[in-house]
Design a protein around this motif. Structure first.
Motif, PDB file in Angstrom:
ATOM      1  N   ARG A 101      51.758  53.322  37.114  1.00 53.66           N
ATOM      2  CA  ARG A 101      50.927  54.527  37.226  1.00 53.66           C
ATOM      3  C   ARG A 101      49.656  54.287  38.034  1.00 53.66           C
ATOM      4  NH1 ARG A 101      53.058  54.754  31.998  1.00 53.66           N
ATOM      5  NH2 ARG A 101      54.248  56.648  31.556  1.00 53.66           N
ATOM      6  N   TRP A 102      49.445  53.074  38.480  1.00 54.34           N
ATOM      7  CA  TRP A 102      48.220  52.789  39.223  1.00 54.34           C
ATOM      8  C   TRP A 102      48.281  53.401  40.613  1.00 54.34           C
ATOM      9  CZ3 TRP A 102      46.465  47.013  38.364  1.00 54.34           C
ATOM     10  CH2 TRP A 102      46.274  46.799  36.987  1.00 54.34           C
ATOM     11  N   ALA A 103      47.130  53.835  41.103  1.00 49.77           N
ATOM     12  CA  ALA A 103      47.041  54.417  42.435  1.00 49.77           C
ATOM     13  C   ALA A 103      47.320  53.377  43.513  1.00 49.77           C
ATOM     14  CB  ALA A 103      45.649  55.021  42.648  1.00 49.77           C
ATOM     15  N   ALA A 104      47.859  53.852  44.632  1.00 46.77           N
ATOM     16  CA  ALA A 104      48.111  53.037  45.833  1.00 46.77           C
ATOM     17  C   ALA A 104      49.055  51.871  45.563  1.00 46.77           C
ATOM     18  CB  ALA A 104      46.799  52.527  46.425  1.00 46.77           C
ATOM     19  N   LEU A 105      49.952  52.017  44.589  1.00 47.62           N
ATOM     20  CA  LEU A 105      50.805  50.893  44.191  1.00 47.62           C
ATOM     21  C   LEU A 105      51.668  50.374  45.336  1.00 47.62           C
ATOM     22  CD1 LEU A 105      52.052  48.964  42.118  1.00 47.62           C
ATOM     23  CD2 LEU A 105      53.610  50.812  41.459  1.00 47.62           C
ATOM     24  N   ARG A 106      52.471  51.232  45.926  1.00 46.57           N
ATOM     25  CA  ARG A 106      53.415  50.742  46.930  1.00 46.57           C
ATOM     26  C   ARG A 106      52.716  50.216  48.181  1.00 46.57           C
ATOM     27  NH1 ARG A 106      57.485  47.863  47.311  1.00 46.57           N
ATOM     28  NH2 ARG A 106      57.867  48.793  45.260  1.00 46.57           N
ATOM     29  N   PRO A 107      51.783  50.964  48.808  1.00 50.54           N
ATOM     30  CA  PRO A 107      51.166  50.405  50.022  1.00 50.54           C
ATOM     31  C   PRO A 107      50.365  49.139  49.754  1.00 50.54           C
ATOM     32  CG  PRO A 107      50.089  52.461  49.379  1.00 50.54           C
ATOM     33  CD  PRO A 107      51.333  52.358  48.567  1.00 50.54           C
ATOM     34  N   GLU A 108      49.663  49.075  48.616  1.00 51.50           N
ATOM     35  CA  GLU A 108      48.874  47.877  48.351  1.00 51.50           C
ATOM     36  C   GLU A 108      49.751  46.690  47.973  1.00 51.50           C
ATOM     37  OE1 GLU A 108      46.107  47.267  49.275  1.00 51.50           O
ATOM     38  OE2 GLU A 108      44.789  49.000  49.151  1.00 51.50           O
ATOM     39  N   TYR A 109      50.847  46.933  47.270  1.00 48.02           N
ATOM     40  CA  TYR A 109      51.747  45.819  46.970  1.00 48.02           C
ATOM     41  C   TYR A 109      52.295  45.225  48.268  1.00 48.02           C
ATOM     42  CZ  TYR A 109      55.725  43.120  45.284  1.00 48.02           C
ATOM     43  OH  TYR A 109      56.623  42.105  45.040  1.00 48.02           O
ATOM     44  N   VAL A 110      52.680  46.090  49.181  1.00 46.87           N
ATOM     45  CA  VAL A 110      53.177  45.610  50.480  1.00 46.87           C
ATOM     46  C   VAL A 110      52.094  44.814  51.198  1.00 46.87           C
ATOM     47  CG1 VAL A 110      53.973  46.321  52.771  1.00 46.87           C
ATOM     48  CG2 VAL A 110      54.892  47.434  50.714  1.00 46.87           C
ATOM     49  N   ARG A 111      50.868  45.338  51.219  1.00 47.70           N
ATOM     50  CA  ARG A 111      49.794  44.627  51.890  1.00 47.70           C
ATOM     51  C   ARG A 111      49.451  43.321  51.180  1.00 47.70           C
ATOM     52  NH1 ARG A 111      47.657  50.081  53.335  1.00 47.70           N
ATOM     53  NH2 ARG A 111      46.640  50.257  51.303  1.00 47.70           N
ATOM     54  N   ASN A 112      49.435  43.347  49.847  1.00 49.70           N
ATOM     55  CA  ASN A 112      49.162  42.124  49.088  1.00 49.70           C
ATOM     56  C   ASN A 112      50.157  41.032  49.439  1.00 49.70           C
ATOM     57  OD1 ASN A 112      47.995  43.261  45.773  1.00 49.70           O
ATOM     58  ND2 ASN A 112      47.170  43.652  47.786  1.00 49.70           N
ATOM     59  N   VAL A 113      51.433  41.383  49.435  1.00 54.68           N
ATOM     60  CA  VAL A 113      52.480  40.387  49.676  1.00 54.68           C
ATOM     61  C   VAL A 113      52.432  39.886  51.120  1.00 54.68           C
ATOM     62  CG1 VAL A 113      54.973  40.007  49.776  1.00 54.68           C
ATOM     63  CG2 VAL A 113      53.979  41.237  47.834  1.00 54.68           C
ATOM     64  N   THR A 114      52.343  40.806  52.072  1.00 55.51           N
ATOM     65  CA  THR A 114      52.364  40.378  53.474  1.00 55.51           C
ATOM     66  C   THR A 114      51.126  39.560  53.836  1.00 55.51           C
ATOM     67  OG1 THR A 114      51.465  42.528  54.144  1.00 55.51           O
ATOM     68  CG2 THR A 114      53.847  42.265  54.233  1.00 55.51           C
ATOM     69  N   THR A 115      50.012  39.815  53.164  1.00 54.30           N
ATOM     70  CA  THR A 115      48.794  39.052  53.429  1.00 54.30           C
ATOM     71  C   THR A 115      48.868  37.651  52.828  1.00 54.30           C
ATOM     72  OG1 THR A 115      47.427  41.049  53.520  1.00 54.30           O
ATOM     73  CG2 THR A 115      46.298  38.967  53.050  1.00 54.30           C
ATOM     74  N   LEU A 116      49.334  37.541  51.587  1.00 53.15           N
ATOM     75  CA  LEU A 116      49.222  36.286  50.851  1.00 53.15           C
ATOM     76  C   LEU A 116      50.471  35.417  50.862  1.00 53.15           C
ATOM     77  CD1 LEU A 116      47.308  37.414  47.619  1.00 53.15           C
ATOM     78  CD2 LEU A 116      46.360  36.433  49.702  1.00 53.15           C
TER      79      LEU A 116
END
Length: 327
Positions: A292-307
């Motif tokens: 239910r957290w906001a920006a889940l899908r785009p931030e998960y993608v960015r988190n993974v691709t960054t780290l």
């Protein structure tokens, strides 16, 4: 708007939360900024709990100010020249004291792209943040133009012009303290008001939103969050103003941010050890507690691709070149 668990309804009512705070008038390019008083001499202008978009004018940040007989101290200036100008207008509707200083809590674009509207006032940040603003400001400016179009009209990046040093000081009877932490970026500035118990936590704390990690160092970030958590448990801090997410009392935002970062670290570490490629990691399911957290899908993608590339590299031991022996 992202749905939220019912168990937090009481928190939102307690703090006067309302979805209308985040409304914008896109036709008129009006952010409809409303300053809400959260403590004596202390106001917050709340942004959308969301990702950057034209629908919210790229306004996803909480900005604030402390106004006393010493003057007004502004914290963060939003994502655009337009936001900065409308922030000034919103501030003038509720306080009379002149603005003495504007402070950007880190180097990310929505913390300082509104500085342009505050050119007649000293703007300040930690030294490392100022260097980062100078190095990355043009790229931020271009990227937000791409994402939010006309909301960014006329915006030109203006890095903070002065340094902030960690210190405790009096601001018209408020005992304020600048504290330098790290993890979300290499220079994370937070402000504690020891008089009211309000903490402006910057990007170190997210509430009901997935953290963004372009400059993150997870071990430092976790250490900073544990320190903030101790401030709250010790009673030094009562109200937490995250830069992203609802203002709240207690450890709610700190605990959520800790939970996400610890889970993300374990996922990436385990995935790298199993030899998964990045596309496989991106397809893994997200735990129910985060959905239910906001920006889940785009931030998960960015988190993974960054780290994730760092975690993959750590799986390969350094190779030592064989010694060359003489014949």
């Amino acid at each position: 708007m992202t749905a939220r668990p019912m168990r937090w309804a009481g928190v939102w009512l307690l703090l006067g939360w309302s979805a209308t705070v985040w409304a914008v008038d896109a036709a008129r390019l009006d952010y409809q900024l409303q300053a809400r008083q959260i403590a004596p001499g202390t106001w917050v202008i709340e942004g959308a709990v969301d990702d950057f978009s034209r629908a919210n004018g790229c306004n996803i940040i909480n900005t604030g100010f402390v106004s006393t007989a010493a003057g007004t101290l502004v914290l963060n200036t939003g994502p655009s020249r337009l936001y900065g100008a409308q922030q000034r207008a919103a501030l003038s509707r509720v306080v009379e004291q002149p603005v003495r200083r504007v402070v950007n809590l880190n180097l990310h674009p929505d913390y300082f792209l509104g500085n342009q509207a505050w050119g007649d006032v000293p703007t300040a940040a930690l030294p490392g943040s100022r260097v980062g603003m100078q190095a990355e400001g043009k790229a931020y400016e271009d990227n937000l133009y791409r994402l939010c179009g006309d909301w960014m009209r006329g915006t030109e990046f203006r890095p903070a012009r002065e340094d902030v040093q960690p210190m405790r000081f009096d601001w018209g009877g408020h005992a304020l303290e600048w504290v330098r932490l790290q993890g979300h970026t290499s220079d994370d500035l937070v402000l504690i008001d020891h008089t009211t118990g309000v903490l402006f936590a910057g990007g170190l704390v997210f509430a009901d939103r997935v953290p963004t990690l372009p400059h993150a160092h997870l071990p430092q970030w976790l250490a900073s969050l544990h320190e903030i958590r101790q401030w709250i448990l010790q009673g030094r801090v009562k109200t937490v103003v995250p830069s992203h997410g609802p203002v709240h009392t207690g450890t709610h935002g700190v605990d959520q941010t800790l939970d996400w970062l610890q889970w993300l670290h374990e996922r990436l570490q385990t995935s790298a050890a199993q030899g998964l490629d990045i596309s496989e990691v991106l397809r893994l399911p997200i735990p129910e507690r985060f959905v239910r957290w906001a920006a889940l899908r785009p931030e998960y993608v960015r988190n993974v691709t960054t780290l994730y590339p760092r975690y993959e590299i750590e799986q390969f031991p350094l190779q030592t070149a064989p010694a060359v022996t003489g014949q």
